[in-house]
Write an enzyme that holds these catalytic residues in place. Structure first.
Site, PDB file in Angstrom:
ATOM      1  CD  GLU A 100       0.047  -7.957  -8.426  1.00  0.00           C
ATOM      2  OE1 GLU A 100      -0.130  -7.231  -7.433  1.00  0.00           O
ATOM      3  OE2 GLU A 100       0.966  -7.763  -9.257  1.00  0.00           O
ATOM      4  CG  ASP A 126       2.912  -1.199 -10.271  1.00  0.00           C
ATOM      5  OD1 ASP A 126       3.139  -0.065 -10.748  1.00  0.00           O
ATOM      6  OD2 ASP A 126       2.061  -1.413  -9.394  1.00  0.00           O
ATOM      7  CB  SER A 178       5.484  -2.811  -2.428  1.00  0.00           C
ATOM      8  OG  SER A 178       4.172  -2.641  -1.951  1.00  0.00           O
ATOM      9  N   GLY A 192       0.803  -1.222   0.000  1.00  0.00           N
ATOM     10  CA  GLY A 192       0.000   0.000   0.000  1.00  0.00           C
ATOM     11  C   GLY A 192       0.828   1.261   0.000  1.00  0.00           C
ATOM     12  CB  SER A 193       4.447   1.843  -0.254  1.00  0.00           C
ATOM     13  OG  SER A 193       4.803   1.114  -1.416  1.00  0.00           O
ATOM     14  N   GLY A 194       2.302   2.683  -2.654  1.00  0.00           N
ATOM     15  CA  GLY A 194       2.232   3.452  -3.895  1.00  0.00           C
ATOM     16  C   GLY A 194       3.465   3.314  -4.749  1.00  0.00           C
TER      17      GLY A 194
END
Length: 342
Positions: free
Chosen positions: A148, A160, A115, A110-112
């Protein structure tokens, strides 16, 4: 034999969200991003227990499971189990080896910074090395995306996985049918150095669930909301403008594009900003920043600020007040890598 792998986390500079379906399927998405010296790590070796072992070191959580009983249900080890199952069933002919898999990351979920997807890339890269699968960057990124987004049904886009696999400054194009083109940029050394000196990366201390924000963006596009669609079109064009600013070394333009992109991003979904983010942005602008945005989907995690390097210390001191953390950050040139220890 022990195999280790790592993959770099990324900063989304412009165009984030246009890599998410259904927008990219209908309109084509453009994203500009760069990887940084923060990583997701994976280690693979034979499990001494003879079981399939999944160690989420960050969560201090361990699962030991009979290989034939491994599933991809929710939990701290879901990403590890999902990669294990996908590789075993699709690339190893159904063979499920007794492996010990250990992971940790330099950034929280949830860091943006991408990750979760970066962790999947690190895991796929480790499996690629361990079993000699001979997968290239595109194949690793696409496999990670399929695991994912399709296998585990976790909401999100495609940037990502490709950022983690390729590394560096990349302009990415996202088309229908999961077709992706990655264009690495050759950034002049002085531009690279000046941008590093100008950029302040700040963790708000609040992790957020990106899936909720992404679901709102996707729903707005499916329903044809003109304000959200127009915002996404602007984000897409701003990725092109940012690419041109970087290649020309026009860092004043870089900051302008980042700021206008952040304004457009906030119009694509209501949950992208909140009073905490607005207050941090106002504080930063009062202390030398001339551009700001949240990295990733929004709602929390890491924020980026651009300032004159001479104003950096003043900005960093001001940001210490609200209780978040400024991260010393450098860009990286290389993507995911793996190596054998013994």
């Amino acid at each position: 034999m022990i195999v280790r792998a790592r993959a770099p986390l990324r900063l989304g500079l412009a165009g984030g969200g246009t890599d998410v379906s259904p927008y990219c399927d209908r309109h084509t998405g453009f994203v500009m991003n760069v990887t940084i010296d923060k990583f997701a790590y994976a280690t693979l070796d034979a499990a001494p227990s003879g079981m399939a072992e999944f160690h989420a070191l960050d969560a201090q959580s361990v699962q030991q499971i009979d290989p034939v009983a491994v599933d991809a249900g929710p939990g701290p080890q879901q990403l590890m189990r999902g990669v294990y199952l996908h590789v075993a069933d699709r690339l190893l002919g159904g063979r499920r080896p007794a492996l010990r898999i250990r992971t940790h990351s330099d950034a929280p979920p949830g860091s943006g910074l991408g990750s979760s997807s970066t962790m999947v890339v690190a895991l796929v890269t480790a499996f690629n090395e361990y079993f000699g699968l001979a997968l290239g960057e595109y194949e690793i990124a696409q496999l990670a995306y399929e695991i994912e987004r399709k296998g585990l049904a976790l909401a999100g886009g495609k940037q990502d996985q490709y950022a983690a696999a390729f590394g560096g400054f990349n302009f990415m194009e996202f088309y229908a049918d999961d077709r992706v083109i990655v264009n690495p940029l050759r950034i002049k050394e002085w531009v690279w150095n000046e941008l590093e000196a100008s950029l302040v990366l700040y963790f708000t201390g609040v992790s957020r669930a990106s899936a909720k924000i992404i679901d709102e963006q996707s729903r707005n596009i499916r329903e044809g909301r003109s304000d959200s669609l127009d915002a996404m079109h602007r984000l897409k064009q701003e990725a092109v403008q940012m690419k041109e600013a970087l290649l020309r070394g026009d860092l004043a333009r870089f900051g302008q594009v980042m700021q206008s992109g952040w304004q457009a991003k906030k119009q694509s979904a209501s949950s992208i900003t909140n009073p905490m983010i607005d207050e941090l942005e106002a504080l930063a602008f009062a202390n030398g920043a001339h551009a700001a945005k949240v990295s990733g989907a929004g709602g929390g995690g890491f924020m980026m600020f651009v300032c004159d390097p001479a104003e950096r210390i003043r900005l960093v001191r001001a940001l210490a007040g609200p209780g978040g953390t400024v991260y010393d950050t450098h860009f990286t040139q290389h993507g995911a890598s793996s190596w054998k220890v013994a």
